[in-house]
Scaffold this motif. Structure first.
Motif, PDB file in Angstrom:
ATOM      1  N   THR A  35     -37.336 -31.472 -19.903  1.00 11.57           N
ATOM      2  CA  THR A  35     -38.108 -31.469 -18.653  1.00 11.57           C
ATOM      3  C   THR A  35     -39.200 -32.530 -18.691  1.00 11.57           C
ATOM      4  N   ARG A  38     -37.665 -36.060 -18.332  1.00  6.18           N
ATOM      5  CA  ARG A  38     -37.284 -36.384 -16.954  1.00  6.18           C
ATOM      6  C   ARG A  38     -38.508 -36.688 -16.096  1.00  6.18           C
ATOM      7  N   ASP A  39     -39.546 -35.877 -16.262  1.00  8.07           N
ATOM      8  CA  ASP A  39     -40.783 -36.078 -15.502  1.00  8.07           C
ATOM      9  C   ASP A  39     -41.400 -37.430 -15.865  1.00  8.07           C
ATOM     10  N   LEU A  41     -39.897 -40.108 -17.054  1.00  3.32           N
ATOM     11  CA  LEU A  41     -39.069 -41.200 -16.524  1.00  3.32           C
ATOM     12  C   LEU A  41     -39.307 -41.397 -15.031  1.00  3.32           C
ATOM     13  N   ARG A  42     -39.398 -40.280 -14.295  1.00  2.00           N
ATOM     14  CA  ARG A  42     -39.673 -40.397 -12.854  1.00  2.00           C
ATOM     15  C   ARG A  42     -41.010 -41.078 -12.612  1.00  2.00           C
ATOM     16  N   THR A  43     -42.022 -40.700 -13.391  1.00  2.00           N
ATOM     17  CA  THR A  43     -43.356 -41.289 -13.241  1.00  2.00           C
ATOM     18  C   THR A  43     -43.329 -42.776 -13.525  1.00  2.00           C
ATOM     19  N   LEU A  45     -40.713 -44.885 -13.532  1.00  2.00           N
ATOM     20  CA  LEU A  45     -39.895 -45.649 -12.581  1.00  2.00           C
ATOM     21  C   LEU A  45     -40.594 -45.804 -11.241  1.00  2.00           C
ATOM     22  N   LEU A  46     -41.290 -44.760 -10.803  1.00  2.00           N
ATOM     23  CA  LEU A  46     -42.010 -44.854  -9.531  1.00  2.00           C
ATOM     24  C   LEU A  46     -43.130 -45.881  -9.617  1.00  2.00           C
ATOM     25  N   SER A  47     -43.901 -45.853 -10.710  1.00  2.00           N
ATOM     26  CA  SER A  47     -44.984 -46.823 -10.865  1.00  2.00           C
ATOM     27  C   SER A  47     -44.427 -48.234 -11.028  1.00  2.00           C
ATOM     28  N   GLY A  88     -40.603 -45.983 -20.603  1.00  2.00           N
ATOM     29  CA  GLY A  88     -39.416 -45.276 -20.130  1.00  2.00           C
ATOM     30  C   GLY A  88     -38.471 -44.943 -21.279  1.00  2.00           C
ATOM     31  N   ARG A 155     -49.658 -42.904 -12.592  1.00  2.00           N
ATOM     32  CA  ARG A 155     -49.644 -42.852 -14.056  1.00  2.00           C
ATOM     33  C   ARG A 155     -50.661 -41.865 -14.610  1.00  2.00           C
ATOM     34  N   GLY A 158     -49.420 -38.300 -13.989  1.00  2.00           N
ATOM     35  CA  GLY A 158     -48.306 -38.029 -14.882  1.00  2.00           C
ATOM     36  C   GLY A 158     -48.757 -37.924 -16.325  1.00  2.00           C
TER      37      GLY A 158
END
Length: 224
Positions: A35, A38-39, A41-43, A45-47, A88, A155, A158
């Motif tokens: 979990t 995944r969180d 990686l999302r953070t 990739l979004l940044s 990442g 960032r 996260g």
């Protein structure tokens, strides 16, 4: 003949039963490290997406204006985007040690961007060039500020949520970069007032700020 007790006949069900009628096993649960991965990686990739859009917009404006102050900010923003790669990977590996290593990579990238920005500023002091489209240049600074502040929010939130010193350090770095982007607006203003040599001087000032961020980020990662 001994009659088998109902409890014995259905012992499998009893072993799996939990108080209150729930299931005793955790087949449906996801490992916390997965979990977190995944969180993270999302953070990241979004940044990364926000900073890439910011850098591309500033890059186009730099081609039009030729401002060293903008170039210093652009190089730094693009370098910031690249720091998302090792972060990442660290989250993908679910390794705290890899996160720390990624943090040191972030510090090295910041330092490299400071060196490039310093070289360009010094070169422009020796070989001055005319800067045009000052209104567009100021807009580029505003774009840099907005992009970095959004990235910092992503960032930092996260990093605190995931207890990641590397992500927090990168978030603080992005926040300060937003204020550095405001220096580009100052460069456009002083150039409009008739002081074009102020542009490379502001570029050098940005370089000093970047070096300070490098030192602070290094200490944050080392003490994590």
């Amino acid at each position: 003949m001994t009659t088998e007790r109902p409890e014995a006949a259905s012992g499998h069900e009893h072993e799996h039963a939990a108080p209150g009628g729930g299931h005793g096993h955790s087949h449906g649960l996801v490992d916390p490290s997965i979990t977190r991965s995944r969180d993270g990686l999302r953070t990241v990739l979004l940044s990364l997406g926000v900073l890439l859009v910011t850098a591309l917009l500033q890059g186009f404006i730099f081609l039009v204006t030729g401002s060293v102050a903008l170039l210093a900010d652009l190089i730094h923003n693009f370098g910031d985007a690249l720091t998302a790669v090792p972060l990442g990977i660290a989250f993908l590996l679910r390794s705290r040690q890899a996160e720390k290593g990624a943090g040191y990579f972030v510090v090295a990238t910041i330092f490299a961007s400071a060196c490039v920005a310093a070289y360009e500023a010094i070169d422009r002091l020796i070989n001055p060039q005319t800067i045009d489209h000052l209104g567009v240049l100021a807009a580029a600074g505003a774009i840099g500020f907005a992009g970095n502040e959004i990235t910092a929010q992503i960032r930092l939130r996260g990093g605190r949520r995931l207890d990641s010193p590397a992500l927090i350090a990168d978030g603080n770095h992005a926040r300060v970069d937003g204020y550095v982007s405001l220096a580009v607006i100052a460069s456009a203003a002083v150039t409009a007032l008739g002081y074009p040599r102020a542009d490379p001087l502001i570029g050098l000032t940005i370089t000093l700020v970047i070096l300070r961020i490098t030192w602070q980020s290094f200490h944050t990662i080392r003490n994590s």
